[in-house]
Design a protein around this motif. Structure first.
Motif, PDB file in Angstrom:
ATOM      1  N   LYS B  33       0.884  -1.277   0.125  1.00  0.00           N
ATOM      2  CA  LYS B  33       0.167   0.370   0.001  1.00  0.00           C
ATOM      3  C   LYS B  33       0.922   1.252   0.230  1.00  0.00           C
ATOM      4  CE  LYS B  33      -3.645   2.243   2.781  1.00  0.00           C
ATOM      5  NZ  LYS B  33      -3.164   3.071   2.820  1.00  0.00           N
ATOM      6  N   VAL B  34       1.922   1.102   0.935  1.00  0.00           N
ATOM      7  CA  VAL B  34       2.589   2.102   1.268  1.00  0.00           C
ATOM      8  C   VAL B  34       3.399   2.452  -0.361  1.00  0.00           C
ATOM      9  CG1 VAL B  34       4.937   1.145   1.732  1.00  0.00           C
ATOM     10  CG2 VAL B  34       5.122   3.447   1.881  1.00  0.00           C
ATOM     11  N   ASP B  35       3.769   1.982  -1.169  1.00  0.00           N
ATOM     12  CA  ASP B  35       4.112   2.073  -2.512  1.00  0.00           C
ATOM     13  C   ASP B  35       2.982   2.357  -3.130  1.00  0.00           C
ATOM     14  OD1 ASP B  35       6.255   1.101  -1.584  1.00  0.00           O
ATOM     15  OD2 ASP B  35       6.100  -1.046  -2.658  1.00  0.00           O
ATOM     16  N   ILE B  36       2.094   2.121  -3.565  1.00  0.00           N
ATOM     17  CA  ILE B  36       0.777   2.576  -4.250  1.00  0.00           C
ATOM     18  C   ILE B  36       0.253   3.952  -3.835  1.00  0.00           C
ATOM     19  CG2 ILE B  36      -1.262   2.482  -4.666  1.00  0.00           C
ATOM     20  CD1 ILE B  36      -1.385  -0.480  -4.487  1.00  0.00           C
ATOM     21  N   ASP B  37       0.300   4.241  -2.346  1.00  0.00           N
ATOM     22  CA  ASP B  37       0.220   5.457  -1.502  1.00  0.00           C
ATOM     23  C   ASP B  37       1.128   6.705  -2.848  1.00  0.00           C
ATOM     24  OD1 ASP B  37      -2.408   5.087  -0.598  1.00  0.00           O
ATOM     25  OD2 ASP B  37      -1.453   5.028   1.227  1.00  0.00           O
ATOM     26  N   ALA B  38       2.621   6.508  -2.478  1.00  0.00           N
ATOM     27  CA  ALA B  38       3.600   7.294  -2.598  1.00  0.00           C
ATOM     28  C   ALA B  38       3.264   7.539  -4.436  1.00  0.00           C
ATOM     29  CB  ALA B  38       4.794   6.608  -2.629  1.00  0.00           C
ATOM     30  N   ALA B  39       3.106   6.666  -5.971  1.00  0.00           N
ATOM     31  CA  ALA B  39       2.741   6.459  -6.720  1.00  0.00           C
ATOM     32  C   ALA B  39       1.751   7.270  -7.096  1.00  0.00           C
ATOM     33  CB  ALA B  39       2.038   5.263  -7.385  1.00  0.00           C
ATOM     34  N   VAL B  40       0.576   7.487  -6.355  1.00  0.00           N
ATOM     35  CA  VAL B  40      -0.776   7.978  -6.688  1.00  0.00           C
ATOM     36  C   VAL B  40      -0.604   9.503  -6.095  1.00  0.00           C
ATOM     37  CG1 VAL B  40      -3.144   8.318  -5.625  1.00  0.00           C
ATOM     38  CG2 VAL B  40      -2.920   6.266  -6.212  1.00  0.00           C
ATOM     39  N   ARG B  41       0.462   9.474  -4.820  1.00  0.00           N
ATOM     40  CA  ARG B  41       0.594  10.894  -4.678  1.00  0.00           C
ATOM     41  C   ARG B  41       1.175  11.837  -5.866  1.00  0.00           C
ATOM     42  NH1 ARG B  41       3.125  10.732   0.924  1.00  0.00           N
ATOM     43  NH2 ARG B  41       1.300   9.172   0.935  1.00  0.00           N
ATOM     44  N   ARG B  48      -2.034  18.339 -11.134  1.00  0.00           N
ATOM     45  CA  ARG B  48      -2.137  19.702 -10.528  1.00  0.00           C
ATOM     46  C   ARG B  48      -1.465  20.728 -12.185  1.00  0.00           C
ATOM     47  NH1 ARG B  48      -0.786  18.761  -5.983  1.00  0.00           N
ATOM     48  NH2 ARG B  48      -3.193  17.959  -5.644  1.00  0.00           N
ATOM     49  N   ASN B  49       0.023  19.730 -12.098  1.00  0.00           N
ATOM     50  CA  ASN B  49       0.916  20.963 -13.052  1.00  0.00           C
ATOM     51  C   ASN B  49       0.402  21.060 -14.139  1.00  0.00           C
ATOM     52  OD1 ASN B  49       3.239  21.287 -12.004  1.00  0.00           O
ATOM     53  ND2 ASN B  49       4.764  19.678 -13.044  1.00  0.00           N
ATOM     54  N   MET B 186       7.470  20.929  -4.774  1.00  0.00           N
ATOM     55  CA  MET B 186       7.236  19.402  -4.221  1.00  0.00           C
ATOM     56  C   MET B 186       6.743  19.436  -3.054  1.00  0.00           C
ATOM     57  SD  MET B 186       8.171  17.068  -6.797  1.00  0.00           S
ATOM     58  CE  MET B 186       9.020  15.803  -5.473  1.00  0.00           C
ATOM     59  N   VAL B 187       6.785  19.926  -2.254  1.00  0.00           N
ATOM     60  CA  VAL B 187       5.922  20.033  -0.938  1.00  0.00           C
ATOM     61  C   VAL B 187       4.846  20.433  -1.476  1.00  0.00           C
ATOM     62  CG1 VAL B 187       5.561  21.119   1.538  1.00  0.00           C
ATOM     63  CG2 VAL B 187       7.881  20.325   0.425  1.00  0.00           C
ATOM     64  N   LEU B 188       4.445  22.067  -1.522  1.00  0.00           N
ATOM     65  CA  LEU B 188       3.442  22.149  -2.311  1.00  0.00           C
ATOM     66  C   LEU B 188       2.224  21.366  -3.264  1.00  0.00           C
ATOM     67  CD1 LEU B 188       3.452  25.974  -2.881  1.00  0.00           C
ATOM     68  CD2 LEU B 188       2.426  25.361  -1.308  1.00  0.00           C
ATOM     69  N   ALA B 189       3.194  20.253  -3.676  1.00  0.00           N
ATOM     70  CA  ALA B 189       2.050  19.824  -4.688  1.00  0.00           C
ATOM     71  C   ALA B 189       1.870  18.314  -4.051  1.00  0.00           C
ATOM     72  CB  ALA B 189       3.760  19.490  -5.997  1.00  0.00           C
ATOM     73  N   LYS B 190       1.982  18.584  -3.259  1.00  0.00           N
ATOM     74  CA  LYS B 190       1.399  17.233  -2.270  1.00  0.00           C
ATOM     75  C   LYS B 190       0.754  17.588  -1.266  1.00  0.00           C
ATOM     76  CE  LYS B 190       6.042  14.549  -3.704  1.00  0.00           C
ATOM     77  NZ  LYS B 190       7.553  14.206  -2.672  1.00  0.00           N
ATOM     78  N   LEU B 191       0.920  18.725  -0.714  1.00  0.00           N
ATOM     79  CA  LEU B 191       0.535  19.090   0.366  1.00  0.00           C
ATOM     80  C   LEU B 191      -0.996  17.974   0.660  1.00  0.00           C
ATOM     81  CD1 LEU B 191       0.732  21.179   1.854  1.00  0.00           C
ATOM     82  CD2 LEU B 191      -0.510  23.242   1.173  1.00  0.00           C
ATOM     83  N   ASP B 192      -1.670  17.541  -0.338  1.00  0.00           N
ATOM     84  CA  ASP B 192      -3.142  17.052  -0.325  1.00  0.00           C
ATOM     85  C   ASP B 192      -2.741  15.842   0.198  1.00  0.00           C
ATOM     86  OD1 ASP B 192      -4.072  19.157  -1.175  1.00  0.00           O
ATOM     87  OD2 ASP B 192      -5.047  18.239  -2.880  1.00  0.00           O
ATOM     88  N   GLY B 193      -1.934  15.474   0.097  1.00  0.00           N
ATOM     89  CA  GLY B 193      -1.546  14.328   0.477  1.00  0.00           C
ATOM     90  C   GLY B 193      -1.141  13.750   2.017  1.00  0.00           C
ATOM     91  N   ILE B 202       6.673  19.465   9.241  1.00  0.00           N
ATOM     92  CA  ILE B 202       6.931  20.532   7.725  1.00  0.00           C
ATOM     93  C   ILE B 202       6.376  22.054   8.526  1.00  0.00           C
ATOM     94  CG2 ILE B 202       5.563  21.936   5.992  1.00  0.00           C
ATOM     95  CD1 ILE B 202       4.529  19.325   4.944  1.00  0.00           C
ATOM     96  N   VAL B 203       5.597  21.906   9.565  1.00  0.00           N
ATOM     97  CA  VAL B 203       5.697  23.051  10.000  1.00  0.00           C
ATOM     98  C   VAL B 203       6.922  23.117  10.919  1.00  0.00           C
ATOM     99  CG1 VAL B 203       4.437  24.517  12.115  1.00  0.00           C
ATOM    100  CG2 VAL B 203       2.735  23.486   9.698  1.00  0.00           C
ATOM    101  N   ARG B 204       6.942  22.645  11.427  1.00  0.00           N
ATOM    102  CA  ARG B 204       8.144  22.617  12.571  1.00  0.00           C
ATOM    103  C   ARG B 204       9.627  23.041  11.300  1.00  0.00           C
ATOM    104  NH1 ARG B 204       7.252  18.024  15.639  1.00  0.00           N
ATOM    105  NH2 ARG B 204       5.398  19.186  17.836  1.00  0.00           N
ATOM    106  N   LYS B 205       9.865  22.164  10.308  1.00  0.00           N
ATOM    107  CA  LYS B 205      11.008  22.609   9.586  1.00  0.00           C
ATOM    108  C   LYS B 205      11.441  23.763   8.711  1.00  0.00           C
ATOM    109  CE  LYS B 205      12.517  21.268   5.273  1.00  0.00           C
ATOM    110  NZ  LYS B 205      12.695  19.513   4.056  1.00  0.00           N
ATOM    111  N   TYR B 206      10.308  24.073   8.446  1.00  0.00           N
ATOM    112  CA  TYR B 206      10.308  25.241   7.514  1.00  0.00           C
ATOM    113  C   TYR B 206       9.860  26.656   8.744  1.00  0.00           C
ATOM    114  CZ  TYR B 206      10.053  23.402   3.383  1.00  0.00           C
ATOM    115  OH  TYR B 206      10.359  22.509   2.409  1.00  0.00           O
TER     116      TYR B 206
END
Lengths: 674, 674
Positions: B33-41, B48-49, B186-193, B202-206
Motif C-alpha cells: 500500500k505504501v508504494d501505491i500511495d506514493a505513486a498516487v501522490r 496538478r501541473n 514539491m512540498v506544495l504539490a503533495k500537500l493534500d496527501g 513541515i510546520v517545524r522544518k520551515y
C-alpha cells in the motif's frame, strides 16, 4: 350564540365589564401604578373565568375528533417527531410528504398573495445571528422564561407550568378543603401577572418539590430561549440561532431602502426558520423549537400611516375582538374596518389594510371564517414600543390559537440598531417646499488632534461625526469656557479650541430626515398549518369510519389521483397518458394501481385530502371518457379522457371550481364508494 | 483546443499518463500500500501541473470580468455579507431581492425537474440534529479540518492554508535559491496527501509562526466543522446544526418506505439549510458557513441498479472526465452514457440516469454547456463505502467548481443508523417463486429471566430479539456445553438452558429482506447560483459600460419591466392596466416610472437580468400597441397593449420564446438605447 347560553354568561360578562370600568376610571384619575396593576390583574382573572365558561358551553359537535385527526396525521406521515428511531426530542418535528406539500402550497399562496400582489422586496438572511444584533434587539436581555431546577438531578421545569400543575393537583385532591380550593383558584387565576419574587414565594408556601424525584428545587432563574453557538474555531464569536426572522430585515434596511430608490413606504418579506429553545415544549406543531415564519416589515413615514389601497378593503368586515370588547366582557364584534379606523379601534390605515389582507389570505387557504378572530392586545400585553397590535387567532380543539401577529412597532427596531452601530437608519421625506435650515457641524482639526492623541484620534473624530446639534452646542459652551472634557468609553480627553472648529451654516433643504415606523405582520406557518388541518378535517356522515380533508385545491398536497378500475392491461395506455399530461401541466398527481376496490382506494386518497380522482374504466375503452370525482361531495362527472388533464389543471389552480365543472359535464353514478 | 497549445501540453500529458500507468501496474501486482500511495501522490502532483498549465493557456477573453460582476452583485444587492452594519462575519451571506428571486426560481425548476417529474417523496427534517445521529453517520468523529492556534492570541489558522501561504511567500522571495524553490514546489504539490504528522513536521522544518503576530503555533488539532448547541435547558442534550440534509432522510426511511407502499425503488428529496463551521472561509458564495442544499436519496435493490427510464437518456452525451481520463493526463471525453455504462466507466444505470437528469437541469437553468463537466472521483478520493462518485463541475473564474455530487453510497447510511438504534432499516424483495426458509429464533423464557435478572431482563430480551442466525447458533453451542455467558455493555450475565429456548422452524417465504442501496445526487444551490451568475454575465459589445445577464426567462428574478416613455399622465392607464394583468397572471414585473431616459432605464433593468421590457409611448395612445424588448438582443417588437401580458406570461414560463414571438409581431426600431 344560543340566547339560553347567553343568560348563563350574562352575570360573568357583567363582572368583567364592571372591573373593566374600574380599570378605566383608575387610569383616567391617574391612580398609582400599583392600584392599576392590581385592578388589571383582577380584570384578567374575571376574563379568564368568562372565557372558560364560554368554552365549556360550546356544543360537543362543534369540535373535531382530535384523536382520529392525530392518528391520520401520524399514519400518513404529515409529520412526526424528529429522530424518532433515536427516541426523538420534544419540540422538533419532521414533515413527511403530504405535510411538506401542504406547507409549501401555503407558502406559495403567501408569496403570491403578499410578495407578488403587494410588490414586496424579499430577502433571505442568515439564521446564525451575531450576539450584538440580538443584544440591540433586546433578545439577549429579555427573551427568557423563568425556570427551576431539581437541586440533585438538575432536571429543569418551566416555573409557571410547574406551579400550575402542582396547584391543580392539590385542588383536585379529595381531602382539599373548599377554602383551600378557593385560595388555589385565586392564585391560578393570577398566575400570569405575578413577579419573579411572588412566584418564588408561592413555590415556598406550597412546599413544591421536583415532580419527578421529590427533591428540592432551586430558586427560579431566567432561562434565555435562544439556542447559542459560536462561529469559527476560536469560540469567541458568540452567536445565536435567530428567534425571529425580522432582525435580518432591519439590519439590511439601508440596502433595501436603496433598492426601493430611497422612497417610503415599502415592504420587505422574508420566509425562513426561527428557533426557540422552549424549556419543556408540549402540544406538537403549536410549540416547536424549530419553526417556519413568514414576516413582513412594512416601512412607513411615521406621520403618514395611510395606505394607497385602503379604499379597496375598507368595507371588509372582520371579527374584531378589541381591547375594549375584552374589558367589557363582550364577544368579538363583526365590524367593517373603516368603522374600526374611524372609531380609533384600529390605530391606522396601514394596520387595517394588513388585517384585511391577512383575513383574505386565511380564507383563500381554507380556514373556516367562523373560527377566525382578530384579538387586540390590551395595553399591558403590548411591548412598550408598540402602538397597536392585533393577533389573528384560529379556534382549535386547544382553544383560540395565536397564528399571526400584526403590530405597529413604531421606530423601535431601526433606532435600536442605529444606536448600536452608529449607522444612520433613516429615510428622506420630500418637503412640500424647500426650507432654510441651520446646520451646526463639529469639524475636527485633524492635524492637531492626530499629533496630540495619536492612536485615539479616530475615536475622537467618530464621536464628533456622530454628535447631534444639542451636543455640539454644549461642547461649544465648554470650549468657549476653556477646555472641553470628552469621555469616550473608559477614556477621557481634554480638547482645546485649536483642535475643534464649530461650523454653522444655512442650507436650502428639499428633504427632511425621518426614522421610518414599521408595521409587522408576522405569520407562524406551522401553527397556521395545524389550524388548517383542524378546520378541514371531516368524517363522512354516511360512514363514520372514513375521514377526509376539505383543503381548497390550491393548497391540497396532491391535486389528483389516477386509478385504473382494475389491473386490466388495456387501462394503462390511458392511465399513463393522463399521468404524463398532468405532469406536463405541473399538476402533482398520484397513481394508485393497487388491486383493492375502487372505494377503498378513494378512501385512501380522501384521507390525505386529494380533491380530485380520475378513474379509468371499461367505458374509457369504449367511449374514451373517464370519471372525475370530487372528494368533498363524492360527486362524479364523466369527462373525455383527453380533456380531463386541462380541467384538473384549472381546478387545481383555482381557475375554475367544481360547481362550474358540473355544469359542463354530465353527472356519473356508477362505481360504489364502499 | 488550439493545436499549438496542445503541443505545449503534450509532454505534460505524457508524464501524467506514464505515472498513471505505473499506478495501475502497481495495483495489478498487488504492490504494498505504501508504494501505491506514493505513486498516487506523484500522479496527483503531475495532474496538478498539467491542469495549472492548461488554465494558464486559456485566452483572457474566455473569462468574465470578475470585478465588474462583483460590483453589480453588491450594488444591486444580489447578496451581501450578513450583519454588515455590525462588521459582518466571514462565511455568512444575506440574499437581497434579486438574489432571493433567482435562488427561488432555481429551486422551483429543481422541484419541477426532479420532485414532480421523478415522483419523488419530499420531506423537511429538522436542522437541529441529536448527537447520536451524527455519531452514527460518522460526522462527529470524522467531519474535521486540521488547524493550528497562535499560542498567545488564540487566533486560529486552517493548517493546509497556512502552509500553502507560507511556502508560496518563501518561494516568491527574491533571495530564495532555485534549489529551495524546487523543494518547496514539491512540498506544495503533495500537500493534500500528507498525514497530520507529516504536516506537523513541515510546520517545524520551515519554522512557521502565526502570520498575524509572529507568535509560536500550537501543534495541529482536528477541528470539527459542525456548529454545536444543546437542546433544552439542562445543557445535556447535545446537538449540532446538520452538516448535510441527507441524514434527515435516512432516519425517516421506515415511514418513507411505508409511504411508497413498501416497494423499491423510490426516491426522496429534501431542500434546506445546512451548516459547516469553516475555519476561515473565503470566496463568497463558494464557501459558506450556512448554505442551501437540495438532496435526493434514491433507494434501490442492491442487486438491481437498472432504471425504468434509462432508455430515454442513454444516448445523451456528457462531458465525462473519468478517473481513467485523469490518470492518463487527458481532458474530459464527450461520450454517450450508454457507452460509459457498457464500458464500466459509470457504475450503473441509476447513476447514469441521474447524471443525465442533472445535465438537463443545468442546461435548463441557463448554464453554459461548454463549461460543465462530470468528474469521477479517483478511488483514493472516495469515501470507503462509496462504489462510484461523480461531481458535476462548472468552469468559473476560480477554476472548475464542484456544484453537485452524485454518488452510489451503497448501504452504508442505513446500516449505520440500523446498528446504532437496533431498528431494522430494510425492505422486502418479492421472490420470483416462494421458497422454504429455515428460521432460527432465540425465545427468552420470560418468567425465569424476569425472576433471576429483574431490572436487567429487558436488556437481555432486546439482545435476543436482535441476534442474527450466526450469533444464535454460537449461543446454542455454549448453552449445550452448560452456561452461556452474555456481555451487554459493562454488564455480564450467566444464562442456563431453562432461560432460553432455541426454536427452529421452516417457513414458506414470499419475500426476502434487503438493505437498500442509495444513489445520492446532492446539489449545492448557492454554488450553482454563483456559477450561473458567472455563466450569464455579459458586457454589451457596443457599449462596454453596460452589463447584463442572459438568464433564461424561467429563472430570471423579475420577468418584465414596464416603462412609461415619460411622465405624461395619459400613459398611466395603460401602464397600470398592464401591471395589473401581469400580476393576475403571476408574472413578477417591475414599474420604472422615473424620469430618466428610456435607454438608462433599460440599462438598469438589463443589469439585473430582466429579460423583457414593455414600453408605453405615444403610439400606445394612438394605436393601442406597446413595445416589447428582449434584453439579450435588445431587439424590439410591437404588440397590442391588451395582448402583451399573455405573450410575456408565455415567454416567462417557457411556453414560447423570443424567436417565435418575433415571427408573430412586427419588429420595431424607435427608441434609442443610449
Amino acid at each position: 350564540m344560543d340566547p339560553n347560553l347567553e343568560k348563563i354568561l350574562a352575570p360573568l360578562r357583567q363582572e368583567v365589564k364592571e372591573q373593566g370600568d374600574l380599570v378605566r376610571s383608575l387610569k383616567e384619575k391617574n391612580a398609582p401604578k400599583v392600584d392599576i396593576d392590581a385592578a388589571v390583574r383582577l380584570l384578567k382573572d374575571k376574563k379568564r373565568n368568562l372565557e372558560s365558561k364560554e368554552a365549556s358551553l360550546v356544543p360537543e359537535n362543534c369540535f373535531i375528533d382530535k384523536t382520529r385527526l392525530e392518528d391520520v396525521l401520524k399514519r400518513r406521515f404529515f409529520y412526526d417527531l424528529s429522530f424518532s428511531i433515536y427516541g426523538g426530542v420534544s419540540g422538533l418535528f419532521d414533515y413527511g410528504p403530504p405535510g411538506v406539500a401542504l406547507k409549501k402550497n401555503i407558502l406559495r399562496q403567501w408569496e403570491s398573495h403578499f410578495v407578488l400582489e403587494e410588490d414586496l422586496l424579499e430577502i433571505e438572511a442568515s439564521q446564525l445571528t451575531l450576539e450584538p444584533v440580538l443584544k440591540a434587539s433586546g433578545h439577549v436581555d429579555r427573551f427568557a422564561d423563568l425556570m427551576v431546577k431539581d437541586t440533585k438531578t438538575g432536571e429543569c421545569y418551566r416555573l409557571d407550568h410547574l406551579i400550575k400543575n402542582h396547584l391543580e393537583k392539590l385542588a383536585s385532591a379529595k381531602d382539599c378543603s373548599s377554602e383551600k380550593r378557593q385560595e388555589i383558584q385565586m392564585v391560578l387565576a393570577k398566575l400570569d401577572g405575578f413577579s419573579k419574587e411572588e412566584l418564588t414565594e408561592i413555590v415556598r408556601k406550597y412546599e413544591m418539590k421536583a415532580p419527578a424525584s421529590g427533591n428540592d428545587l432551586t430558586d427560579p432563574v431566567e432561562f434565555n430561549l435562544m439556542f447559542s453557538t459560536s462561529i469559527g474555531p476560536t469560540g469567541l464569536v458568540k452567536s445565536f440561532l435567530r428567534p425571529e426572522t425580522a432582525q435580518g430585515i432591519f439590519v439590511n434596511f439601508k440596502r433595501l431602502l436603496e433598492a426601493n430608490q430611497g422612497k417610503l413606504p415599502f415592504g420587505v418579506a422574508q420566509i425562513g426558520k426561527s428557533f426557540r429553545n422552549e424549556i419543556s415544549p408540549r402540544g406538537g406543531l403549536v410549540r416547536m423549537r424549530e419553526f417556519t415564519m413568514a414576516e413582513i416589515e412594512y416601512f412607513v413615514d411615521p406621520e403618514n400611516k395611510t395606505h394607497p389601497k385602503y379604499e379597496s378593503i375598507k368595507h371588509s368586515k372582520l371579527n374584531l375582538y378589541s381591547a375594549c370588547n375584552q374589558m367589557n366582557g363582550e364577544q368579538f364584534t363583526n365590524m367593517s374596518l373603516h368603522e374600526a379606523v374611524e372609531q380609533g379601534i384600529v390605530a391606522n390605515q396601514v394596520l387595517a389594510y394588513f388585517l384585511a389582507r391577512i383575513h383574505q389570505f386565511m380564507i383563500k387557504i381554507g380556514m373556516d371564517e367562523t373560527k377566525i378572530r382578530f384579538r387586540q392586545h390590551m395595553s399591558n400585553e403590548m411591548a412598550h414600543y408598540a402602538t397597536d397590535c392585533w393577533d389573528c387567532e384560529c379556534l382549535t380543539t386547544s382553544g383560540w390559537l395565536e397564528c399571526i401577529g400584526c403590530a405597529d412597532r413604531s421606530c423601535y427596531d431601526l433606532s435600536q440598531h442605529s444606536n448600536a452601530t452608529k449607522v444612520k437608519l433613516s429615510a428622506n421625506r420630500p418637503l412640500g417646499s424647500p426650507k432654510q435650515v441651520n446646520i451646526v457641524e463639529c469639524v475636527p482639526q485633524k492635524s492637531v488632534i492626530g499629533k496630540v492623541f495619536k492612536g485615539d484620534a479616530k475615536l475622537l473624530m467618530d464621536e464628533m461625526a456622530n454628535a447631534d446639534e444639542a451636543k455640539i452646542c454644549e461642547w461649544e459652551k465648554e470650549l468657549n469656557a476653556g477646555i472641553l472634557k470628552l469621555s469616550i468609553g473608559e477614556k477621557s480627553f481634554d480638547l482645546t479650541k485649536d483642535m475643534v472648529h464649530i461650523k454653522r451654516e444655512t442650507k436650502l433643504a428639499h428633504v427632511e430626515e425621518v426614522v421610518p415606523n414599521v408595521i409587522e405582520p408576522s405569520f407562524g406557518i406551522d401553527r397556521i398549518m395545524y389550524s388548517l388541518l383542524e378546520h378541514n378535517f371531516k368524517i363522512r356522515s354516511d360512514n363514520q369510519l372514513r375521514t377526509y380533508f376539505t383543503f381548497p385545491a390550491v393548497v391540497a398536497p396532491i391535486k389528483c389521483s389516477v386509478l385504473p378500475l382494475s389491473n386490466n392491461e388495456e387501462f394503462y395506455p390511458f392511465v399513463n397518458d393522463i399521468l404524463a399530461k398532468l405532469k406536463s401541466e405541473g399538476v402533482k398527481s398520484k397513481l394508485d394501481g393497487s388491486s383493492e376496490s375502487i372505494g377503498k382506494r378513494y378512501a385512501r386518497t380522501d384521507e390525505i385530502g386529494i380533491p380530485f380522482g380520475i378513474t379509468v374504466d371499461f367505458d374509457t375503452l369504449k367511449e374514451k371518457t373517464v370519471t372525475l370525482r370530487f372528494c368533498e361531495t363524492t360527486e362524479q362527472i364523466r369527462v373525455p379522457s383527453d380533456a380531463v388533464h386541462s380541467l384538473v389543471r384549472d381546478l387545481a389552480t383555482g381557475k375554475t371550481n367544481w360547481s362550474e365543472a358540473k355544469k359542463h359535464w354530465p353527472e356519473f353514478v356508477g362505481q360504489t364508494e364502499s
